[in-house]
Design a protein around this motif. Sequence first.
Motif, mmCIF file in Angstrom:
data_model
loop_
_atom_site.group_PDB
_atom_site.id
_atom_site.type_symbol
_atom_site.label_atom_id
_atom_site.label_comp_id
_atom_site.label_asym_id
_atom_site.label_seq_id
_atom_site.Cartn_x
_atom_site.Cartn_y
_atom_site.Cartn_z
ATOM 1 N N ARG A 1 60.166 61.546 23.371
ATOM 2 C CA ARG A 1 59.837 61.603 21.939
ATOM 3 C C ARG A 1 61.059 61.266 21.093
ATOM 4 N NH1 ARG A 1 56.463 66.877 20.270
ATOM 5 N NH2 ARG A 1 56.402 65.765 18.298
ATOM 6 N N ASP B 1 51.687 48.538 26.214
ATOM 7 C CA ASP B 1 52.503 49.533 25.507
ATOM 8 C C ASP B 1 53.968 49.090 25.454
ATOM 9 O OD1 ASP B 1 50.565 51.369 24.718
ATOM 10 O OD2 ASP B 1 50.651 52.491 26.585
ATOM 11 N N VAL C 1 50.130 63.889 20.483
ATOM 12 C CA VAL C 1 50.799 64.908 21.295
ATOM 13 C C VAL C 1 50.519 66.303 20.736
ATOM 14 C CG1 VAL C 1 53.044 65.790 22.095
ATOM 15 C CG2 VAL C 1 52.636 63.327 22.013
ATOM 16 N N VAL D 1 55.803 55.058 26.743
ATOM 17 C CA VAL D 1 54.692 55.198 25.792
ATOM 18 C C VAL D 1 53.388 55.561 26.502
ATOM 19 C CG1 VAL D 1 53.286 54.010 24.074
ATOM 20 C CG2 VAL D 1 55.731 53.638 24.148
ATOM 21 N N PHE E 1 52.399 59.122 26.566
ATOM 22 C CA PHE E 1 51.821 59.679 25.334
ATOM 23 C C PHE E 1 50.411 59.145 25.124
ATOM 24 C CE2 PHE E 1 56.414 59.680 24.505
ATOM 25 C CZ PHE E 1 56.578 61.030 24.271
ATOM 26 N N GLU F 1 59.358 64.956 28.372
ATOM 27 C CA GLU F 1 58.613 64.486 27.202
ATOM 28 C C GLU F 1 59.464 64.539 25.931
ATOM 29 O OE1 GLU F 1 54.435 65.867 26.434
ATOM 30 O OE2 GLU F 1 55.305 66.323 24.471
ATOM 31 N N VAL G 1 49.827 57.463 18.661
ATOM 32 C CA VAL G 1 50.132 57.897 20.026
ATOM 33 C C VAL G 1 51.041 59.134 19.997
ATOM 34 C CG1 VAL G 1 51.476 57.197 22.052
ATOM 35 C CG2 VAL G 1 49.712 55.677 21.147
ATOM 36 N N LEU G 2 52.033 59.128 19.096
ATOM 37 C CA LEU G 2 52.923 60.294 18.977
ATOM 38 C C LEU G 2 52.197 61.471 18.335
ATOM 39 C CD1 LEU G 2 56.368 58.748 17.996
ATOM 40 C CD2 LEU G 2 55.866 60.149 20.001
ATOM 41 N N ARG H 1 44.122 63.260 19.488
ATOM 42 C CA ARG H 1 43.988 63.119 20.946
ATOM 43 C C ARG H 1 42.559 62.710 21.309
ATOM 44 N NH1 ARG H 1 47.326 61.706 24.070
ATOM 45 N NH2 ARG H 1 45.657 60.321 24.694
ATOM 46 N N TRP I 1 63.480 59.348 21.968
ATOM 47 C CA TRP I 1 63.719 57.920 22.102
ATOM 48 C C TRP I 1 62.795 57.121 21.176
ATOM 49 C CZ3 TRP I 1 67.284 54.747 23.629
ATOM 50 C CH2 TRP I 1 66.966 53.409 23.847
#
Lengths: 187, 187
Positions: free
Chosen positions: B102, A156, A112, B160, B163, B98, A108-109, A118, B104
């Motif tokens: 991120r 999530d 970005v 989350v 994202f 955002e 998920v990160l 994606r 966090w």
Amino acid sequence: MPRQVNHEARRTRIEDAVISIATESGFAAVTIRAVANHIGASTSAVTHYVDNREALLRNAIRKELDIRQKDAETAIIGLDDSAALRALIEWAVLGSDEQTHRRWLALVLGAVTEPVLRAELDRFNDWWDEQMYQRIARVRPADPLVAADLLNVLVDGLIVTGFDAGHLWPSGRRARLLDTVWRALDL
Amino acid sequence: MPRQVNHEARRTRIEDAVISIATESGFAAVTIRAVANHIGASTSAVTHYVDNREALLRNAIRKELDIRQKDAETAIIGLDDSAALRALIEWAVLGSDEQTHRRWLALVLGAVTEPVLRAELDRFNDWWDEQMYQRIARVRPADPLVAADLLNVLVDGLIVTGFDAGHLWPSGRRARLLDTVWRALDL
């Protein structure tokens, strides 16, 4: 006799290395060289199977998500809409260990900044949304869109909350939360 | 005249470098050498301010979380319990961009393997839980523990989901979700 290379096993080792490096250090750290180092092979042993870094990421993630998808489909065979919704949520939240959750957050990160991630994540989410929304609409709660949003946030959220709190919540605690949401949404 | 070193500015640059590297590559990538490279200085210019890697991480995260805490406290000044709860959730979810989200997630994931991050995150979460739970108990919904769990899952989940979906949800969509939860919990 020439040395036999088991191509299927080699592909799997490469894919496993991608996931392992990404989970540990994020997708930015996944390069053809890093994967070669990880499996103790040359970069050409990796590029024999994938043309470039993009294909390397795509293959590994698509395989991972296809397995997750089949796994979820198995979990809802024969269930009615309401039970299938509950089973999908529980599969996503309870049916996976900390490593699976870490892999999910890394993806998920990573999505970005990496278009190939994606695209694969969107493909998976389209499938997930279809599974959820069709069933929600048939159960007909007051507001199906809000119901879908809340269930997605719940999935999530429960995944991250385990890391946030330092440990996964006991299943009874998660079950009480799901019961509350089910009543609230009239599912 | 000897060159003047602005110690406060140097400390801030070091702390900013820690957060920046961690957000980009995860906390495993934060080392004294990596921070020195990031700010274009020698490692001894870093160890002049922090004795070791643990102190490096602790200083940077504590400063970041202290700022977040003060920020949240400002957001709820003068509000009654129910309004303050809503303001805390909105502050956590809506009042940050955002990059903050991120940071966090990097912290939450880093805390899995770094005890110093775990300790700082626990300290912040103790404060957060106190803010939430005292107010929830006074508003007296049917089940304060489940209410607290759902609100916490909601915060992590909304972070989350942004994202996961590839973009933050529009504020109206998030507000509708919060309204639904507020009614469900009788807050």
